[in-house]
Write a protein that holds these residues in place. Structure first.
Motif, PDB file in Angstrom:
ATOM      1  N   THR A  74      -2.393 -45.286   0.433  1.00  0.00           N
ATOM      2  CA  THR A  74      -2.083 -46.707   0.420  1.00  0.00           C
ATOM      3  C   THR A  74      -0.587 -46.900   0.590  1.00  0.00           C
ATOM      4  O   THR A  74       0.211 -46.361  -0.176  1.00  0.00           O
ATOM      5  CB  THR A  74      -2.534 -47.339  -0.898  1.00  0.00           C
ATOM      6  OG1 THR A  74      -3.947 -47.152  -1.058  1.00  0.00           O
ATOM      7  CG2 THR A  74      -2.237 -48.839  -0.906  1.00  0.00           C
ATOM      8  N   ASN A  75      -0.197 -47.666   1.648  1.00  0.00           N
ATOM      9  CA  ASN A  75       1.213 -47.918   1.932  1.00  0.00           C
ATOM     10  C   ASN A  75       1.483 -49.405   1.804  1.00  0.00           C
ATOM     11  O   ASN A  75       0.781 -50.213   2.390  1.00  0.00           O
ATOM     12  CB  ASN A  75       1.568 -47.440   3.345  1.00  0.00           C
ATOM     13  CG  ASN A  75       1.311 -45.958   3.527  1.00  0.00           C
ATOM     14  OD1 ASN A  75       2.073 -45.118   3.085  1.00  0.00           O
ATOM     15  ND2 ASN A  75       0.180 -45.622   4.177  1.00  0.00           N
ATOM     16  N   LYS A  76       2.479 -49.755   1.056  1.00  0.00           N
ATOM     17  CA  LYS A  76       2.821 -51.154   0.829  1.00  0.00           C
ATOM     18  C   LYS A  76       4.232 -51.415   1.332  1.00  0.00           C
ATOM     19  O   LYS A  76       5.168 -50.692   0.999  1.00  0.00           O
ATOM     20  CB  LYS A  76       2.719 -51.500  -0.659  1.00  0.00           C
ATOM     21  CG  LYS A  76       1.311 -51.342  -1.241  1.00  0.00           C
ATOM     22  CD  LYS A  76       1.281 -51.718  -2.717  1.00  0.00           C
ATOM     23  CE  LYS A  76      -0.126 -51.577  -3.285  1.00  0.00           C
ATOM     24  NZ  LYS A  76      -0.193 -51.931  -4.730  1.00  0.00           N
ATOM     25  N   THR A  78       7.008 -54.465   1.442  1.00  0.00           N
ATOM     26  CA  THR A  78       7.398 -55.792   0.962  1.00  0.00           C
ATOM     27  C   THR A  78       8.687 -56.195   1.648  1.00  0.00           C
ATOM     28  O   THR A  78       9.547 -55.361   1.926  1.00  0.00           O
ATOM     29  CB  THR A  78       7.593 -55.782  -0.563  1.00  0.00           C
ATOM     30  OG1 THR A  78       8.605 -54.853  -0.897  1.00  0.00           O
ATOM     31  CG2 THR A  78       6.295 -55.405  -1.271  1.00  0.00           C
TER      32      THR A  78
END
Length: 301
Positions: A74-76, A78
């Motif tokens: 999972t890559n976030k 922002t």
């Protein structure tokens, strides 16, 4: 308890080894337990090989990565993200940005605007299909170009316009027609407008300077000069200028009053049913055919 002599030869040797290993370049097979390693004064760490981190990497400032970067799990991201070059999602990925969706099957949603896998685009009462047909609320365009408005007005091929089920407008090279379901119609051909009734044969024609009304074989017409005519079953009654003419028989039932002279040419005049009298004659016909009331008295001659 035995005390350790910090000035012994063994301790001095150990200190020398730690100093040598800690400043050696390159540094190999080193481990730091329950502590930290810090490079100060603009130092650079160069890794030729693999950097394997189990845990969390915290990076501040600008992080520059070149070559191929593989991110799994999972890559976030922002904050603002800028992509220079191609952005490709493979292996059945879903792209989502707020209320916008792009699915692997080719479908997409951008708020109320939706694209189906077959290419159909919809937004509320709007629908655009791959075959070229479309709906704009009550306005529909079929693939063959037919235009429907509220299912009441249809624009067909050839420029025909169908209004409901009772009226059709048809164009032509030199005019056009309005056709009604009962068979009546209004046409314009060559500058003449014709209104034709259904079945009865009644027709009204209007051209630039004249108009006619016809029922069966009976025709009435008038032009802009004031001339007019009536024609039916071989009888024609017309007025041209100051002259009125009759072709055929004239049957008068009742009183006929003529305010001026009457000219009969090449005709026989017959009076039937005239009352008789014993009075002396008082009618005279001249050699030119004029009829006079005579005042001649044979008894006085």
């Amino acid at each position: 308890m035995k005390r350790t002599n910090l000035r012994s030869q063994n301790i001095t040797k150990q200190r020398r080894q730690v100093q040598t290993y800690g400043t050696q370049t390159p540094l190999s097979s080193a481990a730091v337990e329950r502590g930290s390693t810090r490079w100060l004064n603009g130092s650079t760490v160069v890794i030729e090989g693999l950097l394997d981190v189990t845990g969390t990497i915290n990076g501040r400032g600008t992080n520059n990565f070149s070559g191929t970067n593989n991110l799994s799990g999972t890559n976030k991201l922002t904050g603002p993200t800028t992509v220079a070059g191609n952005f490709e999602i493979i292996a059945g990925g879903l792209f989502k940005a707020g209320s916008s969706l792009i699915r692997p099957d080719g479908s997409a949603e951008f708020g109320a605007f939706k694209i189906a896998p077959d290419g159909t685009a919809t937004a509320g009462l709007f629908e655009l299909r791959p075959d070229g047909s479309a709906n704009f609320g009550t306005l529909e365009i079929l693939a063959d170009g037919t235009l429907n408005v509220n299912n009441d007005v249809n624009v067909l091929s050839g420029g025909k316009i169908k209004v409901g089920t009772n009226m059709t407008l048809t164009p032509s090279a030199d005019g056009g027609s309005i056709l009604f379901q009962d068979g009546s119609k209004v046409t314009s051909v060559g500058g003449v407008v014709r209104m034709i009734g259904a079945g009865s044969g009644a027709e009204i024609r209007a051209s630039l300077n004249a108009a006619q009304f016809q029922v069966g074989s009976t025709v009435m017409g008038i032009d802009s000069a004031g001339d007019w005519f009536m024609q039916s079953s071989g009888t024609t009654f017309m007025s041209i200028g100051s002259t009125a003419s009759l072709t055929g028989a004239l049957d008068v039932s009742g009183k006929l009053t003529v305010g001026n002279s009457v000219l009969f040419t090449g005709l026989q005049v017959q009076f039937t049913g005239i009352p008789t009298t014993a009075n002396k004659p008082n009618v005279h016909i001249s050699g030119t055919g004029f009829l006079y009331k005579s005042t001649f008295d044979p008894a006085a001659a």
